[in-house]
Design a protein around this motif. Sequence first.
Motif, mmCIF file in Angstrom:
data_model
loop_
_atom_site.group_PDB
_atom_site.id
_atom_site.type_symbol
_atom_site.label_atom_id
_atom_site.label_comp_id
_atom_site.label_asym_id
_atom_site.label_seq_id
_atom_site.Cartn_x
_atom_site.Cartn_y
_atom_site.Cartn_z
ATOM 1 N N ALA A 100 44.198 13.085 -75.360
ATOM 2 C CA ALA A 100 43.826 11.723 -74.980
ATOM 3 C C ALA A 100 42.974 11.712 -73.710
ATOM 4 O O ALA A 100 41.994 10.961 -73.602
ATOM 5 C CB ALA A 100 45.076 10.869 -74.791
ATOM 6 N N ASP A 101 43.330 12.557 -72.733
ATOM 7 C CA ASP A 101 42.572 12.613 -71.483
ATOM 8 C C ASP A 101 41.153 13.127 -71.724
ATOM 9 O O ASP A 101 40.192 12.614 -71.141
ATOM 10 C CB ASP A 101 43.281 13.527 -70.474
ATOM 11 N N VAL A 102 41.033 14.149 -72.566
ATOM 12 C CA VAL A 102 39.704 14.698 -72.845
ATOM 13 C C VAL A 102 38.865 13.684 -73.613
ATOM 14 O O VAL A 102 37.659 13.539 -73.363
ATOM 15 C CB VAL A 102 39.808 16.027 -73.611
ATOM 16 N N LEU A 103 39.467 12.943 -74.522
ATOM 17 C CA LEU A 103 38.718 11.919 -75.263
ATOM 18 C C LEU A 103 38.221 10.812 -74.329
ATOM 19 O O LEU A 103 37.163 10.223 -74.568
ATOM 20 C CB LEU A 103 39.575 11.341 -76.383
ATOM 21 N N ASP A 104 38.957 10.537 -73.265
ATOM 22 C CA ASP A 104 38.456 9.590 -72.256
ATOM 23 C C ASP A 104 37.172 10.111 -71.628
ATOM 24 O O ASP A 104 36.231 9.348 -71.359
ATOM 25 C CB ASP A 104 39.505 9.362 -71.164
ATOM 26 N N ALA A 105 37.123 11.425 -71.381
ATOM 27 C CA ALA A 105 35.911 12.027 -70.821
ATOM 28 C C ALA A 105 34.774 11.999 -71.830
ATOM 29 O O ALA A 105 33.605 11.811 -71.459
ATOM 30 C CB ALA A 105 36.195 13.460 -70.364
ATOM 31 N N VAL A 106 35.092 12.183 -73.108
ATOM 32 C CA VAL A 106 34.069 12.083 -74.144
ATOM 33 C C VAL A 106 33.452 10.687 -74.122
ATOM 34 O O VAL A 106 32.227 10.519 -74.227
ATOM 35 C CB VAL A 106 34.659 12.382 -75.534
ATOM 36 N N ALA A 107 34.276 9.677 -73.960
ATOM 37 C CA ALA A 107 33.784 8.300 -73.913
ATOM 38 C C ALA A 107 32.893 8.045 -72.698
ATOM 39 O O ALA A 107 32.055 7.135 -72.715
ATOM 40 C CB ALA A 107 34.967 7.330 -73.909
ATOM 41 N N ALA A 108 33.066 8.847 -71.659
ATOM 42 C CA ALA A 108 32.288 8.656 -70.432
ATOM 43 C C ALA A 108 30.988 9.447 -70.418
ATOM 44 O O ALA A 108 30.200 9.318 -69.481
ATOM 45 C CB ALA A 108 33.134 9.053 -69.223
ATOM 46 N N CYS A 109 30.743 10.272 -71.451
ATOM 47 C CA CYS A 109 29.538 11.099 -71.448
ATOM 48 C C CYS A 109 28.485 10.535 -72.386
ATOM 49 O O CYS A 109 28.751 9.657 -73.206
ATOM 50 C CB CYS A 109 29.863 12.540 -71.809
ATOM 51 N N ASP A 110 27.275 11.060 -72.267
ATOM 52 C CA ASP A 110 26.170 10.665 -73.144
ATOM 53 C C ASP A 110 25.972 11.645 -74.297
ATOM 54 O O ASP A 110 25.558 11.250 -75.384
ATOM 55 C CB ASP A 110 24.875 10.564 -72.328
ATOM 56 N N VAL A 111 26.233 12.918 -74.039
ATOM 57 C CA VAL A 111 26.103 13.951 -75.064
ATOM 58 C C VAL A 111 27.334 14.843 -74.988
ATOM 59 O O VAL A 111 27.651 15.401 -73.933
ATOM 60 C CB VAL A 111 24.826 14.797 -74.881
ATOM 61 N N PHE A 112 28.033 14.965 -76.118
ATOM 62 C CA PHE A 112 29.254 15.765 -76.184
ATOM 63 C C PHE A 112 28.956 17.057 -76.920
ATOM 64 O O PHE A 112 28.386 17.045 -78.015
ATOM 65 C CB PHE A 112 30.346 14.974 -76.897
ATOM 66 N N LEU A 113 29.359 18.211 -76.339
ATOM 67 C CA LEU A 113 28.968 19.520 -76.826
ATOM 68 C C LEU A 113 30.178 20.434 -77.055
ATOM 69 O O LEU A 113 30.304 21.492 -76.441
ATOM 70 C CB LEU A 113 28.017 20.173 -75.817
ATOM 71 N N PRO A 114 31.079 20.087 -77.972
ATOM 72 C CA PRO A 114 32.250 20.938 -78.202
ATOM 73 C C PRO A 114 31.935 22.104 -79.132
ATOM 74 O O PRO A 114 30.962 22.076 -79.889
ATOM 75 C CB PRO A 114 33.231 19.978 -78.887
ATOM 76 N N SER A 115 32.796 23.098 -79.117
ATOM 77 C CA SER A 115 32.765 24.131 -80.147
ATOM 78 C C SER A 115 33.453 23.598 -81.395
ATOM 79 O O SER A 115 34.100 22.535 -81.385
ATOM 80 C CB SER A 115 33.492 25.388 -79.664
ATOM 81 N N GLU A 116 33.350 24.344 -82.485
ATOM 82 C CA GLU A 116 34.019 23.962 -83.733
ATOM 83 C C GLU A 116 35.527 23.830 -83.520
ATOM 84 O O GLU A 116 36.153 22.862 -83.978
ATOM 85 C CB GLU A 116 33.728 24.997 -84.814
#
Length: 296
Positions: A165-181
Amino acid sequence: MSESPKLVCVGNLTVDEAVSPRGERVESIGGDALFAALGATVVRGNPTILAPLGTDAPVALLGALRVAGTDPESLPLRDLPMVRNVIRYDDAGGRVWDLVLGEEHFEALSVHPTDVSDDVLSASGVLLSAMALHAQLDLAAWLRTRTAATIYFDPQEDYLAGHVADVLDAVAACDVFLPSEVEAAALAQTADLHAAAATFLALGPQAVVIKLADAGCLVASSVDPEPVLIAADVIEPVDSTGAGDAFCGAFAAEHLRSGDVHAAARAGAGVARIAISGPGVSALLTAVTSVGGVPR
């Protein structure tokens, strides 16, 4: 020719010791911020690094920072030794990382808001590479309300458990999300990467790039939400350490310059291919100092 948009590569600098299956040990310089900045430099971007230095930074690291466009004296200095990792490889190509000085030390050698200058806030782009969990998440939230820069967010697989949940909050705050598979599947709680990309886009990023190692990457955006596979040329890797970071640096540099997520993904794939062709940062350093650079 006008100067490329400024990209700040935020993360860590490290000294790494690789241990082969036969017990051979080789020390090298590294850190996600360095790999990212070198990747951006290979594609003729305009990166600078924001990462703390410890008191025992090797001369080779200081030289590599200069090649990557950063004066070591401009970096935050901690009265602590450098972050050190021992990476043990097995015969199948797998590896296990050991953070020698522990998590508290890693947190202290990560970037915090007090390290961020007005010059960083005025940059065109900020790439948040994986640092200690709380440092990276706190910085993502802090930056979002203080800069108009395009924020690129690259998470860390090791800290996802218990913190989705905390990491998804950071995803919401970014413009481009670059995770691995692996990271995308864990965060979206599905092995369907197309569905995962849709989940992340719904949180607010303009683009999602799911890194697939030697298979390339999946790219989706708010303009073109159907994921597109950008293939990568397959080569026999010498050392895969830092390839994802180099990909992200090259991607961000090209994306800032062109606004084209597919061109940026191709640039990232080309740089990742270079990164894995030599041990540590050696192949990237060679590419930066060569005339040809990397095709885009």
